[in-house]
Design an enzyme around this catalytic site. Sequence first.
Site, short mmCIF file in Angstrom:
data_model
loop_
_atom_site.label_atom_id
_atom_site.label_comp_id
_atom_site.label_asym_id
_atom_site.label_seq_id
_atom_site.Cartn_x
_atom_site.Cartn_y
_atom_site.Cartn_z
N LYS A 130 0.83 -1.21 0.00
CA LYS A 130 0.00 0.00 0.00
C LYS A 130 0.86 1.26 0.00
CE LYS A 130 -4.47 -1.48 1.71
NZ LYS A 130 -5.57 -1.25 2.62
N LYS A 212 -4.95 -9.03 -6.58
CA LYS A 212 -6.19 -9.24 -5.82
C LYS A 212 -7.27 -8.23 -6.24
CE LYS A 212 -6.54 -7.53 -1.53
NZ LYS A 212 -7.75 -7.20 -0.81
N LYS A 215 -10.91 -2.92 -3.36
CA LYS A 215 -11.75 -1.71 -3.32
C LYS A 215 -10.99 -0.50 -3.82
CE LYS A 215 -13.40 -2.59 1.06
NZ LYS A 215 -12.47 -2.20 2.07
#
Length: 345
Positions: A130, A212, A215
């Site tokens: 991230k 993956k 969102k």
Amino acid sequence: MDKKEDAIDGESELNMSTKKPAVFSGVAPSGSLHIGNYIGAIRHWVEFQDKEDNIFCVVDLHAITTPQDPRKLKEKIYEVAALYLACGINPDKSKIFVQSHNPDHAQLAWILNCVTPIGWMRRMTQFKDKSQKQKEIVSMGLFDYPVLMAADILLYQTNEVPVGEDQKQHVEITRDIARRFNSRFGEAFTIPKAVIDTTGARIMSLQNPLAKMSKSDPNPDGSIFLLDDADAVQHKIRIAVTDSGKEVKASENKPALKNLLTIYSVLGNESVEALEERYQGVGYREFKADLAEVVIEFLRPIQKKYREIWESRGYLDDVLRRGLEMVRPVSHETLARVRELVGLG
Ligand code: ATP
Ligand code: LTN
């Protein structure tokens, strides 16, 4: 569910007397919920609802570890809560609440920060991923995300944490933090375990079968959101990446087909083997058209229920208030013990 339990215990003396295992899980309102969240986590919450003592949280403090639009965040918090209910979480059986409505989470997280070695945190792969993707500054909150998650879980003497594969490392660090605290200060926490299914624990992006479904993926075509309409579902599945060749087969060298077959199998309730047989000699186009229908039919009742809940906002407020009232005494008791053990006045 074909449960793959990642840890052996998940029990402690504190919870031996409880008949039903204590379960805690949550989703961050950092975007719109997608079928990966449903397949990897929420469907298992629903499946085991009667057998367990459940808490399902909307983890809004986790959402702000990456930048959120303040005007949209509040709505997303309620959207996630409404989708929990629309997917089948029954507020008479499970407690639902919003993380930031209970200040015990932030307080325990701070205390746990002070017993967590920084070296453990540096190993967290989700932080590495991230922080690399983050265009704006990387916040301390993002680095500290796993400690807040540990606080969420440990406050409620949780035995089981049903999550997707990507959260395994965070539950492991939760166990390490709990053990370290218990041995340094005295028994305060149950040691939880991750419960991860062998099927669908990692649904992949429709645009990149090696990443993956997420969102926060800037490309919305990679995810099917629970609130996508029929046209969007058809479009996303039609343009979904496929593998070379023509065979509808879930082999390791066909990651895109494997992913589409997993989605079909779970949402359509049919085994992958049966699907492979049915689509033998049939091209990708027909397979994808049928898959789109399966997804649309699966989403239809969820969206209908969601709209009903969304229109009665008072009901949703009431569910969240009741959830908070039920969980607060448990977290309060844990926090009081922790404060005592640490020597805080
Ligand atoms: P973000 O991109 O903001 O990190 P996310 O889409 O990865 O969000 P989370 O809120 O991190 O979703 O995850 C909520 C739950 O859904 C977790 O239990 C997580 O393991 C599970 N989950 C998330 N994405 C997937 C996926 N692609 N496949 C299976 N389970 C998933
Ligand atoms: N990090 C989790 C969300 C989350 C969570 C939790 C899940 C926050 N606190 C406690 C289980 C238990 C995620 O799925 N991204």
